[in-house]
Design a protein around this motif. Structure first.
Motif, PDB file in Angstrom:
ATOM      1  N   ASN A   7       0.756  -1.441  -0.124  1.00 42.06           N
ATOM      2  CA  ASN A   7      -0.089   0.069  -0.262  1.00 42.06           C
ATOM      3  C   ASN A   7       0.949   1.236   0.111  1.00 42.06           C
ATOM      4  O   ASN A   7       0.431   2.309  -0.722  1.00 42.06           O
ATOM      5  CB  ASN A   7      -0.752  -0.024   1.288  1.00 42.06           C
ATOM      6  CG  ASN A   7      -1.773  -1.206   1.081  1.00 42.06           C
ATOM      7  OD1 ASN A   7      -2.119  -1.956   0.084  1.00 42.06           O
ATOM      8  ND2 ASN A   7      -2.426  -1.440   2.361  1.00 42.06           N
ATOM      9  N   ARG A  10       2.637   1.634  -3.491  1.00 39.42           N
ATOM     10  CA  ARG A  10       1.757   2.250  -4.400  1.00 39.42           C
ATOM     11  C   ARG A  10       1.645   3.760  -4.426  1.00 39.42           C
ATOM     12  O   ARG A  10       1.698   4.516  -5.259  1.00 39.42           O
ATOM     13  CB  ARG A  10       0.397   1.547  -4.210  1.00 39.42           C
ATOM     14  CG  ARG A  10      -0.617   2.062  -5.256  1.00 39.42           C
ATOM     15  CD  ARG A  10      -1.977   1.116  -5.015  1.00 39.42           C
ATOM     16  NE  ARG A  10      -2.832   1.555  -5.830  1.00 39.42           N
ATOM     17  CZ  ARG A  10      -4.014   1.030  -6.278  1.00 39.42           C
ATOM     18  NH1 ARG A  10      -4.080  -0.240  -5.619  1.00 39.42           N
ATOM     19  NH2 ARG A  10      -5.069   1.419  -6.842  1.00 39.42           N
ATOM     20  N   SER A  41     -10.361   4.989  -9.361  1.00 38.47           N
ATOM     21  CA  SER A  41      -9.382   4.178 -10.131  1.00 38.47           C
ATOM     22  C   SER A  41     -10.572   2.862 -10.214  1.00 38.47           C
ATOM     23  O   SER A  41     -11.371   2.420  -9.689  1.00 38.47           O
ATOM     24  CB  SER A  41      -8.472   3.633  -9.656  1.00 38.47           C
ATOM     25  OG  SER A  41      -8.568   3.262  -8.198  1.00 38.47           O
ATOM     26  N   ARG A  42     -10.558   1.839 -11.369  1.00 34.56           N
ATOM     27  CA  ARG A  42     -11.208   0.694 -11.336  1.00 34.56           C
ATOM     28  C   ARG A  42     -10.112  -0.571 -11.550  1.00 34.56           C
ATOM     29  O   ARG A  42      -8.974  -0.405 -11.954  1.00 34.56           O
ATOM     30  CB  ARG A  42     -11.881   0.804 -12.904  1.00 34.56           C
ATOM     31  CG  ARG A  42     -12.865   1.750 -12.789  1.00 34.56           C
ATOM     32  CD  ARG A  42     -14.133   1.493 -11.981  1.00 34.56           C
ATOM     33  NE  ARG A  42     -15.133   2.430 -12.035  1.00 34.56           N
ATOM     34  CZ  ARG A  42     -15.345   3.296 -10.814  1.00 34.56           C
ATOM     35  NH1 ARG A  42     -14.726   3.099  -9.979  1.00 34.56           N
ATOM     36  NH2 ARG A  42     -16.087   4.331 -10.862  1.00 34.56           N
ATOM     37  N   LYS A  43     -10.845  -1.526 -11.147  1.00 37.51           N
ATOM     38  CA  LYS A  43     -10.079  -2.995 -11.333  1.00 37.51           C
ATOM     39  C   LYS A  43     -10.060  -3.430 -12.936  1.00 37.51           C
ATOM     40  O   LYS A  43     -10.727  -2.416 -13.670  1.00 37.51           O
ATOM     41  CB  LYS A  43     -10.922  -4.186 -10.850  1.00 37.51           C
ATOM     42  CG  LYS A  43     -11.163  -4.063  -9.188  1.00 37.51           C
ATOM     43  CD  LYS A  43     -11.919  -5.053  -8.738  1.00 37.51           C
ATOM     44  CE  LYS A  43     -12.240  -4.989  -7.517  1.00 37.51           C
ATOM     45  NZ  LYS A  43     -13.332  -6.038  -6.772  1.00 37.51           N
ATOM     46  N   GLU A  44      -9.201  -4.352 -13.314  1.00 36.37           N
ATOM     47  CA  GLU A  44      -9.137  -4.933 -14.561  1.00 36.37           C
ATOM     48  C   GLU A  44     -10.602  -4.911 -15.226  1.00 36.37           C
ATOM     49  O   GLU A  44     -10.637  -5.095 -16.387  1.00 36.37           O
ATOM     50  CB  GLU A  44      -8.247  -5.907 -14.652  1.00 36.37           C
ATOM     51  CG  GLU A  44      -6.746  -5.564 -14.477  1.00 36.37           C
ATOM     52  CD  GLU A  44      -5.816  -6.818 -14.691  1.00 36.37           C
ATOM     53  OE1 GLU A  44      -6.288  -7.989 -15.178  1.00 36.37           O
ATOM     54  OE2 GLU A  44      -4.619  -6.533 -14.149  1.00 36.37           O
ATOM     55  N   THR A  45     -11.429  -5.500 -14.375  1.00 35.56           N
ATOM     56  CA  THR A  45     -12.911  -5.846 -14.711  1.00 35.56           C
ATOM     57  C   THR A  45     -13.541  -4.366 -15.089  1.00 35.56           C
ATOM     58  O   THR A  45     -14.755  -4.926 -15.601  1.00 35.56           O
ATOM     59  CB  THR A  45     -13.314  -6.950 -13.765  1.00 35.56           C
ATOM     60  OG1 THR A  45     -13.595  -6.053 -12.516  1.00 35.56           O
ATOM     61  CG2 THR A  45     -12.806  -7.917 -13.653  1.00 35.56           C
ATOM     62  N   GLU A  47     -14.888  -2.716 -12.621  1.00 32.98           N
ATOM     63  CA  GLU A  47     -15.634  -2.603 -11.373  1.00 32.98           C
ATOM     64  C   GLU A  47     -14.741  -1.574 -10.477  1.00 32.98           C
ATOM     65  O   GLU A  47     -13.366  -1.700 -10.484  1.00 32.98           O
ATOM     66  CB  GLU A  47     -15.430  -4.274 -10.982  1.00 32.98           C
ATOM     67  CG  GLU A  47     -16.574  -4.236  -9.585  1.00 32.98           C
ATOM     68  CD  GLU A  47     -16.741  -5.547  -9.088  1.00 32.98           C
ATOM     69  OE1 GLU A  47     -17.262  -5.713  -7.942  1.00 32.98           O
ATOM     70  OE2 GLU A  47     -15.947  -6.416  -9.671  1.00 32.98           O
ATOM     71  N   TYR A  49     -13.110  -0.286  -6.935  1.00 30.18           N
ATOM     72  CA  TYR A  49     -12.788  -1.059  -5.969  1.00 30.18           C
ATOM     73  C   TYR A  49     -13.696  -0.995  -4.472  1.00 30.18           C
ATOM     74  O   TYR A  49     -14.434   0.182  -4.469  1.00 30.18           O
ATOM     75  CB  TYR A  49     -11.361  -0.422  -5.376  1.00 30.18           C
ATOM     76  CG  TYR A  49     -10.255  -0.729  -6.312  1.00 30.18           C
ATOM     77  CD1 TYR A  49      -9.754  -2.179  -6.366  1.00 30.18           C
ATOM     78  CD2 TYR A  49      -9.750   0.160  -7.193  1.00 30.18           C
ATOM     79  CE1 TYR A  49      -8.803  -2.429  -7.095  1.00 30.18           C
ATOM     80  CE2 TYR A  49      -8.749  -0.181  -8.057  1.00 30.18           C
ATOM     81  CZ  TYR A  49      -8.288  -1.454  -7.987  1.00 30.18           C
ATOM     82  OH  TYR A  49      -7.351  -1.975  -8.936  1.00 30.18           O
ATOM     83  N   SER A  50     -13.802  -1.639  -3.660  1.00 33.94           N
ATOM     84  CA  SER A  50     -14.527  -1.492  -2.463  1.00 33.94           C
ATOM     85  C   SER A  50     -14.067  -0.629  -1.646  1.00 33.94           C
ATOM     86  O   SER A  50     -13.223  -0.191  -1.465  1.00 33.94           O
ATOM     87  CB  SER A  50     -14.882  -3.080  -1.656  1.00 33.94           C
ATOM     88  OG  SER A  50     -13.619  -3.311  -1.021  1.00 33.94           O
ATOM     89  N   TYR A  53     -11.517  -1.887   0.612  1.00 34.79           N
ATOM     90  CA  TYR A  53     -10.391  -1.713   0.056  1.00 34.79           C
ATOM     91  C   TYR A  53      -9.479  -0.568   0.196  1.00 34.79           C
ATOM     92  O   TYR A  53      -8.409  -0.433   0.543  1.00 34.79           O
ATOM     93  CB  TYR A  53     -10.326  -2.566  -1.320  1.00 34.79           C
ATOM     94  CG  TYR A  53      -8.904  -2.347  -2.129  1.00 34.79           C
ATOM     95  CD1 TYR A  53      -8.159  -3.347  -1.640  1.00 34.79           C
ATOM     96  CD2 TYR A  53      -8.633  -1.557  -3.111  1.00 34.79           C
ATOM     97  CE1 TYR A  53      -6.656  -3.359  -2.577  1.00 34.79           C
ATOM     98  CE2 TYR A  53      -7.451  -1.402  -3.743  1.00 34.79           C
ATOM     99  CZ  TYR A  53      -6.583  -2.546  -3.396  1.00 34.79           C
ATOM    100  OH  TYR A  53      -5.460  -2.555  -3.940  1.00 34.79           O
TER     101      TYR A  53
END
Length: 184
Positions: A7, A10, A41-45, A47, A49-50, A53
């Motif tokens: 974390n 990043r 930001s988004r996941k690769e899918t 979606e 992030y929660s 997270y």
């Protein structure tokens, strides 16, 4: 430690890309900008992030800056007033019905003192709805059999409260206690 390190790595990479190379250069505004980018930001899918997270990512950064300020590496903590994403509280979607609860209760081996203890615990949890930690701190003298209530000391919010307990749970607690007497 590995997750905390990831974390922070990043965040430090994000800072480096923007020419921010020293902790003293980080301001609350920079942290809010980073937080906004994380939220967008988004996941690769594709979606999002929660919230959980995102909170973990930001908690690592807050902890890092708290440590830096505490150890006099920076003059003040720019993350001290950073607002964390609000985590929604969810009611469970699937709750066991009475037959499913009975099936769980019947799994307990009642031939041993540990089995009696486990059944008394499960019956108390089911009857009262108290938290696991509250049950762990519960003492027998805080269960009032004659009035059918349980005293929870310093529950959530460090507050005491009285909760009703069902007759069936009381019977199992009493059975467990009476079966222990010969061993005492």
């Amino acid at each position: 430690i590995k997750t905390q390190g990831y974390n922070l790595y990043r965040f430090l990479e994000w800072c480096r890309e923007r020419g921010i190379l020293r902790p003293q250069e980080v301001t609350r505004e920079i942290l809010e900008h980073y937080q906004g980018q994380l939220i967008r930001s988004r996941k690769e899918t594709g979606e999002a992030y929660s919230v959980e997270y995102l909170s973990r990512l930001l908690s690592s950064i807050r902890g890092f800056f708290k440590w830096l300020a505490k150890n006099h590496h920076i003059l003040y903590n720019p993350a001290s007033e950073l607002e964390m994403p609000r985590q929604a509280s969810h009611i469970p979607h699937k709750v066991m019905n009475a037959a499913e609860v009975e099936a769980v209760l019947m799994q307990v081996d009642l031939s041993s003192p540990l089995g009696l203890r486990d059944r008394a615990i499960l019956e108390t949890l089911y009857s009262t709805g108290i938290r696991r930690a509250e049950l762990c701190r519960l003492k027998y003298n805080e269960i009032f059999v004659d009035t059918g209530v349980v005293l929870i000391r310093e529950g959530k919010g460090r507050k005491d409260r009285m909760i009703p307990i069902g007759e069936r749970a009381l019977a199992w607690v009493e059975k467990y206690k009476s079966d222990l007497r010969p061993a005492l």
